[in-house]
Design a protein around this motif. Structure first.
Motif, PDB file in Angstrom:
ATOM      1  N   MET A  98       0.645  -1.518   0.454  1.00 50.32           N
ATOM      2  CA  MET A  98      -0.070  -0.025   0.183  1.00 50.32           C
ATOM      3  C   MET A  98       0.936   1.281   0.460  1.00 50.32           C
ATOM      4  SD  MET A  98      -2.695  -2.207   0.654  1.00 50.32           S
ATOM      5  CE  MET A  98      -3.090  -3.267   1.911  1.00 50.32           C
ATOM      6  N   GLU A  99       0.554   2.347  -0.627  1.00 50.80           N
ATOM      7  CA  GLU A  99       0.816   3.632  -0.518  1.00 50.80           C
ATOM      8  C   GLU A  99       1.487   4.489   0.766  1.00 50.80           C
ATOM      9  OE1 GLU A  99      -0.256   6.669  -3.446  1.00 50.80           O
ATOM     10  OE2 GLU A  99      -1.259   5.025  -3.385  1.00 50.80           O
ATOM     11  N   ALA A 100       0.849   3.703   1.618  1.00 47.08           N
ATOM     12  CA  ALA A 100       1.150   4.425   3.542  1.00 47.08           C
ATOM     13  C   ALA A 100       2.511   3.177   3.880  1.00 47.08           C
ATOM     14  CB  ALA A 100       0.549   4.860   3.819  1.00 47.08           C
ATOM     15  N   ASP A 101       2.336   1.998   3.324  1.00 44.32           N
ATOM     16  CA  ASP A 101       2.975   1.064   4.127  1.00 44.32           C
ATOM     17  C   ASP A 101       4.760   1.265   4.718  1.00 44.32           C
ATOM     18  OD1 ASP A 101       4.631   0.135   2.025  1.00 44.32           O
ATOM     19  OD2 ASP A 101       3.773  -1.773   1.288  1.00 44.32           O
ATOM     20  N   PRO A 102       5.132   0.540   4.872  1.00 45.42           N
ATOM     21  CA  PRO A 102       6.732   0.682   5.874  1.00 45.42           C
ATOM     22  C   PRO A 102       7.744   1.059   4.062  1.00 45.42           C
ATOM     23  CG  PRO A 102       5.520  -0.157   7.547  1.00 45.42           C
ATOM     24  CD  PRO A 102       4.541  -0.182   6.066  1.00 45.42           C
ATOM     25  N   ASN A 103       8.378   1.666   3.918  1.00 48.92           N
ATOM     26  CA  ASN A 103       9.340   1.887   2.705  1.00 48.92           C
ATOM     27  C   ASN A 103       8.670   1.551   0.962  1.00 48.92           C
ATOM     28  OD1 ASN A 103      12.064   1.666   2.628  1.00 48.92           O
ATOM     29  ND2 ASN A 103      12.303  -0.361   1.720  1.00 48.92           N
ATOM     30  N   TRP A 104       7.895   1.861   1.130  1.00 47.42           N
ATOM     31  CA  TRP A 104       6.809   2.507   0.147  1.00 47.42           C
ATOM     32  C   TRP A 104       7.318   3.263  -0.754  1.00 47.42           C
ATOM     33  CZ3 TRP A 104       3.579   0.139  -3.427  1.00 47.42           C
ATOM     34  CH2 TRP A 104       2.991   1.091  -4.724  1.00 47.42           C
ATOM     35  N   PRO A 105       7.790   3.141  -2.008  1.00 48.59           N
ATOM     36  CA  PRO A 105       8.081   2.403  -2.672  1.00 48.59           C
ATOM     37  C   PRO A 105       8.624   1.613  -2.529  1.00 48.59           C
ATOM     38  CG  PRO A 105       8.249   4.605  -3.994  1.00 48.59           C
ATOM     39  CD  PRO A 105       8.396   4.688  -2.808  1.00 48.59           C
ATOM     40  N   GLY A 106      10.144   1.487  -1.853  1.00 49.63           N
ATOM     41  CA  GLY A 106      11.018   0.550  -1.508  1.00 49.63           C
ATOM     42  C   GLY A 106      10.757  -1.565  -1.581  1.00 49.63           C
ATOM     43  N   PRO A 107      11.326  -1.221  -0.899  1.00 52.35           N
ATOM     44  CA  PRO A 107      11.235  -3.446  -1.385  1.00 52.35           C
ATOM     45  C   PRO A 107      10.864  -3.477   0.361  1.00 52.35           C
ATOM     46  CG  PRO A 107      13.750  -3.155  -1.573  1.00 52.35           C
ATOM     47  CD  PRO A 107      13.025  -1.733  -1.795  1.00 52.35           C
ATOM     48  N   ILE A 108      10.222  -4.685   0.760  1.00 48.63           N
ATOM     49  CA  ILE A 108      10.122  -4.648   2.172  1.00 48.63           C
ATOM     50  C   ILE A 108      11.224  -5.596   2.346  1.00 48.63           C
ATOM     51  CG2 ILE A 108       7.715  -4.749   1.626  1.00 48.63           C
ATOM     52  CD1 ILE A 108       8.512  -8.546   1.734  1.00 48.63           C
ATOM     53  N   TRP A 109      12.331  -6.047   1.332  1.00 44.96           N
ATOM     54  CA  TRP A 109      13.377  -7.181   2.292  1.00 44.96           C
ATOM     55  C   TRP A 109      14.565  -6.352   2.021  1.00 44.96           C
ATOM     56  CZ3 TRP A 109      11.367  -7.845  -2.844  1.00 44.96           C
ATOM     57  CH2 TRP A 109      10.461  -8.473  -2.750  1.00 44.96           C
ATOM     58  N   GLY A 110      14.965  -6.617   3.602  1.00 41.67           N
ATOM     59  CA  GLY A 110      15.974  -5.783   4.027  1.00 41.67           C
ATOM     60  C   GLY A 110      15.959  -4.573   4.887  1.00 41.67           C
TER      61      GLY A 110
END
Lengths: 133, 133
Positions: A98-110
């Motif tokens: 989602m646009e408001a999620d942690p690290n958006w628009p980057g990747p979740i890994w790491g």
């Protein structure tokens, strides 16, 4: 050689259900709706090491789960990735973004540290997911 | 609606060849051997939006390119990812990873800035890749 789930994958996720080829698992991290498919085949770390039939099954299961995850969450984008730089046992991440999620628009890994689910949020999410599947 | 390559994907990569479904493109970033497949279908941003036949073709092309990339580079691990948080047009990244590369074992996406190829390094890499394909 028999399939045995990698210890780290087992610790970081829990079993939702078993599909034709894969274990469908939920990551123990509430920051994103984050699922993982692990083909129950021993000694495989790259998708192209699977037999052609298993590759097709993995594609089918990945896309069925991704579509259900989109329906269940209303995500803006589904991220699908097979990295395996840390855990070589083949596993495919399927993540609702989602646009408001942690690290958006980057990747979740790491990114940062896992935050456990609380107060039944996990059951609520899995109920919606299973309905959509 | 006819397929037209997204402007940002076009700017950041160059065409290597056209396969049955996808354009195979090389990212203009020498930090990692980094390829991209773009299915030549209009209006698609998730893999599960492709027809079942196209999903199978994409799987076949992804795995053929991934296997060739491993052969051409001797990579420790191939990373495959379809994210699309920034560019919604469906595209699949296929990246060769080594233990000494930038951001290992983390993801390549969102890390630093692209470094162009120099002194024929691009032609050397593509020659090896095409031979392996």
């Amino acid at each position: 050689m028999q399939f045995a789930l990698d210890e780290r994958l087992e610790r970081d996720s829990e079993l939702v259900t078993v599909l034709g080829l894969c274990q469908l698992r939920l990551m123990k991290d509430s920051r994103w709706p984050w699922l993982m498919l692990v083909p129950q085949r021993a000694g495989v770390s790259e998708i192209f090491e699977l037999t052609p039939l298993d590759q097709t099954l993995l594609t089918f299961e990945t896309n069925a789960v991704a579509a259900a995850l989109k329906t269940a969450t209303g995500a803006r984008k589904i991220n699908v990735g097979a990295l395996g730089n840390i855990v070589p046992q083949l596993h495919v991440h399927i993540v609702a973004r989602m646009e408001a999620d942690p690290n958006w628009p980057g990747p979740i890994w790491g990114h940062g540290s896992a935050e456990p689910y609380r107060d039944g949020a996990e059951q609520d999410f899995l109920k919606k997911l299973i309905e959509a599947l």
